[in-house]
Motif scaffolding. Structure first.
Motif, PDB file in Angstrom:
ATOM      1  N   ARG A 185       0.844  -1.193   0.000  1.00  0.00           N
ATOM      2  CA  ARG A 185       0.000   0.000   0.000  1.00  0.00           C
ATOM      3  C   ARG A 185       0.882   1.248   0.000  1.00  0.00           C
ATOM      4  NH1 ARG A 185      -1.623   1.984   5.585  1.00  0.00           N
ATOM      5  NH2 ARG A 185      -0.021   1.123   6.921  1.00  0.00           N
ATOM      6  N   LEU A 186       0.255   2.357  -0.364  1.00  0.00           N
ATOM      7  CA  LEU A 186       0.940   3.647  -0.320  1.00  0.00           C
ATOM      8  C   LEU A 186       0.603   4.346   0.980  1.00  0.00           C
ATOM      9  CD1 LEU A 186       0.157   4.836  -3.948  1.00  0.00           C
ATOM     10  CD2 LEU A 186       2.328   3.941  -3.100  1.00  0.00           C
ATOM     11  N   VAL A 187       1.586   5.026   1.560  1.00  0.00           N
ATOM     12  CA  VAL A 187       1.376   5.781   2.796  1.00  0.00           C
ATOM     13  C   VAL A 187       1.969   7.179   2.631  1.00  0.00           C
ATOM     14  CG1 VAL A 187       1.306   3.762   4.309  1.00  0.00           C
ATOM     15  CG2 VAL A 187       3.496   4.843   3.821  1.00  0.00           C
ATOM     16  N   PRO A 188       1.372   8.176   3.304  1.00  0.00           N
ATOM     17  CA  PRO A 188       1.909   9.539   3.207  1.00  0.00           C
ATOM     18  C   PRO A 188       3.249   9.650   3.928  1.00  0.00           C
ATOM     19  CG  PRO A 188       0.067   9.451   4.744  1.00  0.00           C
ATOM     20  CD  PRO A 188       0.174   8.089   4.126  1.00  0.00           C
ATOM     21  N   THR A 189       4.074  10.576   3.468  1.00  0.00           N
ATOM     22  CA  THR A 189       5.389  10.778   4.079  1.00  0.00           C
ATOM     23  C   THR A 189       5.346  11.738   5.262  1.00  0.00           C
ATOM     24  OG1 THR A 189       5.935  12.609   2.616  1.00  0.00           O
ATOM     25  CG2 THR A 189       6.569  10.380   1.884  1.00  0.00           C
ATOM     26  N   MET A 200      -4.329  12.064  -6.904  1.00  0.00           N
ATOM     27  CA  MET A 200      -2.954  11.584  -6.868  1.00  0.00           C
ATOM     28  C   MET A 200      -2.281  12.083  -8.148  1.00  0.00           C
ATOM     29  SD  MET A 200      -1.000   9.788  -4.799  1.00  0.00           S
ATOM     30  CE  MET A 200      -2.002   8.660  -3.866  1.00  0.00           C
ATOM     31  N   VAL A 201      -1.087  12.643  -7.992  1.00  0.00           N
ATOM     32  CA  VAL A 201      -0.384  13.237  -9.123  1.00  0.00           C
ATOM     33  C   VAL A 201       1.068  12.758  -9.166  1.00  0.00           C
ATOM     34  CG1 VAL A 201      -1.824  15.310  -9.219  1.00  0.00           C
ATOM     35  CG2 VAL A 201       0.196  15.293  -7.748  1.00  0.00           C
ATOM     36  N   LEU A 202       1.676  12.902 -10.340  1.00  0.00           N
ATOM     37  CA  LEU A 202       3.112  12.688 -10.497  1.00  0.00           C
ATOM     38  C   LEU A 202       3.788  14.038 -10.406  1.00  0.00           C
ATOM     39  CD1 LEU A 202       3.493  10.207 -13.474  1.00  0.00           C
ATOM     40  CD2 LEU A 202       4.179   9.835 -11.111  1.00  0.00           C
ATOM     41  N   ILE A 203       4.847  14.096  -9.633  1.00  0.00           N
ATOM     42  CA  ILE A 203       5.581  15.340  -9.398  1.00  0.00           C
ATOM     43  C   ILE A 203       7.006  15.191  -9.911  1.00  0.00           C
ATOM     44  CG2 ILE A 203       6.485  16.877  -7.596  1.00  0.00           C
ATOM     45  CD1 ILE A 203       3.457  16.916  -7.818  1.00  0.00           C
ATOM     46  N   CYS A 204       7.506  16.248 -10.500  1.00  0.00           N
ATOM     47  CA  CYS A 204       8.906  16.336 -10.886  1.00  0.00           C
ATOM     48  C   CYS A 204       9.489  17.489 -10.070  1.00  0.00           C
ATOM     49  CB  CYS A 204       9.015  16.607 -12.371  1.00  0.00           C
ATOM     50  SG  CYS A 204      10.689  16.568 -12.993  1.00  0.00           S
ATOM     51  N   GLN A 205      10.652  17.268  -9.500  1.00  0.00           N
ATOM     52  CA  GLN A 205      11.230  18.269  -8.604  1.00  0.00           C
ATOM     53  C   GLN A 205      12.657  18.606  -9.034  1.00  0.00           C
ATOM     54  OE1 GLN A 205      11.385  16.991  -4.498  1.00  0.00           O
ATOM     55  NE2 GLN A 205      11.022  19.044  -3.768  1.00  0.00           N
ATOM     56  N   VAL A 218       3.555  19.562 -11.260  1.00  0.00           N
ATOM     57  CA  VAL A 218       2.730  18.394 -11.566  1.00  0.00           C
ATOM     58  C   VAL A 218       2.972  18.050 -13.029  1.00  0.00           C
ATOM     59  CG1 VAL A 218       0.371  17.536 -11.809  1.00  0.00           C
ATOM     60  CG2 VAL A 218       0.958  19.014  -9.874  1.00  0.00           C
ATOM     61  N   ILE A 219       3.392  16.809 -13.292  1.00  0.00           N
ATOM     62  CA  ILE A 219       3.628  16.389 -14.674  1.00  0.00           C
ATOM     63  C   ILE A 219       2.668  15.289 -15.115  1.00  0.00           C
ATOM     64  CG2 ILE A 219       6.028  17.111 -14.728  1.00  0.00           C
ATOM     65  CD1 ILE A 219       6.728  14.084 -14.399  1.00  0.00           C
ATOM     66  N   GLY A 220       1.819  14.816 -14.191  1.00  0.00           N
ATOM     67  CA  GLY A 220       0.866  13.776 -14.559  1.00  0.00           C
ATOM     68  C   GLY A 220      -0.239  13.636 -13.537  1.00  0.00           C
ATOM     69  N   LEU A 221      -1.420  13.233 -14.012  1.00  0.00           N
ATOM     70  CA  LEU A 221      -2.546  12.905 -13.146  1.00  0.00           C
ATOM     71  C   LEU A 221      -2.637  11.381 -13.130  1.00  0.00           C
ATOM     72  CD1 LEU A 221      -5.150  15.495 -14.483  1.00  0.00           C
ATOM     73  CD2 LEU A 221      -3.516  15.770 -12.617  1.00  0.00           C
ATOM     74  N   VAL A 222      -2.553  10.779 -11.955  1.00  0.00           N
ATOM     75  CA  VAL A 222      -2.450   9.329 -11.828  1.00  0.00           C
ATOM     76  C   VAL A 222      -3.825   8.676 -11.920  1.00  0.00           C
ATOM     77  CG1 VAL A 222      -1.733   7.458 -10.291  1.00  0.00           C
ATOM     78  CG2 VAL A 222      -0.367   9.550 -10.427  1.00  0.00           C
ATOM     79  N   ASP A 223      -3.934   7.649 -12.762  1.00  0.00           N
ATOM     80  CA  ASP A 223      -5.161   6.871 -12.887  1.00  0.00           C
ATOM     81  C   ASP A 223      -5.133   5.653 -11.962  1.00  0.00           C
ATOM     82  OD1 ASP A 223      -6.366   8.464 -14.946  1.00  0.00           O
ATOM     83  OD2 ASP A 223      -4.911   7.582 -16.318  1.00  0.00           O
ATOM     84  N   THR A 224      -4.045   4.888 -12.005  1.00  0.00           N
ATOM     85  CA  THR A 224      -3.900   3.721 -11.127  1.00  0.00           C
ATOM     86  C   THR A 224      -2.458   3.547 -10.713  1.00  0.00           C
ATOM     87  OG1 THR A 224      -3.553   2.195 -12.976  1.00  0.00           O
ATOM     88  CG2 THR A 224      -5.817   2.427 -12.194  1.00  0.00           C
ATOM     89  N   VAL A 225      -2.283   2.892  -9.558  1.00  0.00           N
ATOM     90  CA  VAL A 225      -0.962   2.476  -9.091  1.00  0.00           C
ATOM     91  C   VAL A 225      -1.078   0.992  -8.776  1.00  0.00           C
ATOM     92  CG1 VAL A 225       0.831   2.721  -7.333  1.00  0.00           C
ATOM     93  CG2 VAL A 225      -0.437   4.735  -8.114  1.00  0.00           C
ATOM     94  N   ASP A 226      -0.199   0.206  -9.362  1.00  0.00           N
ATOM     95  CA  ASP A 226      -0.204  -1.245  -9.204  1.00  0.00           C
ATOM     96  C   ASP A 226       1.099  -1.649  -8.532  1.00  0.00           C
ATOM     97  OD1 ASP A 226       0.602  -3.994 -10.017  1.00  0.00           O
ATOM     98  OD2 ASP A 226      -1.301  -3.955 -11.111  1.00  0.00           O
ATOM     99  N   LEU A 227       1.005  -2.341  -7.399  1.00  0.00           N
ATOM    100  CA  LEU A 227       2.186  -2.855  -6.701  1.00  0.00           C
ATOM    101  C   LEU A 227       2.113  -4.371  -6.691  1.00  0.00           C
ATOM    102  CD1 LEU A 227       2.402  -0.507  -3.588  1.00  0.00           C
ATOM    103  CD2 LEU A 227       3.842  -0.465  -5.620  1.00  0.00           C
ATOM    104  N   ARG A 228       3.043  -5.004  -7.375  1.00  0.00           N
ATOM    105  CA  ARG A 228       3.118  -6.466  -7.424  1.00  0.00           C
ATOM    106  C   ARG A 228       1.791  -7.107  -7.820  1.00  0.00           C
ATOM    107  NH1 ARG A 228       6.979  -7.870  -2.261  1.00  0.00           N
ATOM    108  NH2 ARG A 228       8.681  -6.533  -2.929  1.00  0.00           N
ATOM    109  N   GLY A 229       1.143  -6.526  -8.814  1.00  0.00           N
ATOM    110  CA  GLY A 229      -0.102  -7.095  -9.308  1.00  0.00           C
ATOM    111  C   GLY A 229      -1.355  -6.699  -8.556  1.00  0.00           C
ATOM    112  N   GLN A 230      -1.213  -5.888  -7.524  1.00  0.00           N
ATOM    113  CA  GLN A 230      -2.363  -5.435  -6.736  1.00  0.00           C
ATOM    114  C   GLN A 230      -2.551  -3.932  -6.940  1.00  0.00           C
ATOM    115  OE1 GLN A 230      -2.081  -6.147  -2.502  1.00  0.00           O
ATOM    116  NE2 GLN A 230      -3.722  -4.740  -2.057  1.00  0.00           N
ATOM    117  N   VAL A 231      -3.765  -3.527  -7.337  1.00  0.00           N
ATOM    118  CA  VAL A 231      -4.052  -2.109  -7.498  1.00  0.00           C
ATOM    119  C   VAL A 231      -4.216  -1.497  -6.111  1.00  0.00           C
ATOM    120  CG1 VAL A 231      -5.675  -0.404  -8.401  1.00  0.00           C
ATOM    121  CG2 VAL A 231      -5.107  -2.421  -9.763  1.00  0.00           C
TER     122      VAL A 231
END
Length: 105
Positions: free
Chosen positions: A39-43, A60-65, A84-97
């Motif tokens: 899972r994703l967690v905030p920093t 959820m967005v993609l950031i370039c710094q 912001v360089i992208g708007l995220v549709d999905t994040v998949d970690l090891r086959g799990q969305v």
């Protein structure tokens, strides 16, 4: 690049001329949970980014710094450190969305 969630916005009526009309957002970076790795967690940190794509609160967005933030056509020659360089549709970690803009994901 990294993932972040939009948590707010910034309004600055006084700023350098080149920043006039630029949308500013507050974002919180996310990372993969060290323990579960499923899972994703905030920093816990936040910062301000320029948004040229129209992201909204809780998206959820993609950031370039760093200097790379000034390499897009929209941010060329702006005094910025993050974009912001992208708007995220999905994040998949090891086959799990673990994130999806769709309600069933």
């Amino acid at each position: 690049m990294f993932l972040a969630r939009v948590t707010g916005s910034v309004v600055a009526t006084q700023k350098v001329a080149s920043m006039t009309g630029q949308k500013l957002l507050i974002v919180e970076p996310y990372r993969i949970d060290d323990k579960s790795r499923d899972r994703l967690v905030p920093t816990g940190r936040t910062f301000v980014v320029v948004d040229t794509l129209g992201a909204g609160i809780d998206e959820m967005v993609l950031i370039c710094q760093g200097s790379s933030a000034r390499l897009t056509p929209e941010t060329d020659k702006l005094p910025i450190d993050a974009v912001v360089i992208g708007l995220v549709d999905t994040v998949d970690l090891r086959g799990q969305v673990v994130y999806s803009t769709r309600s069933d994901g």
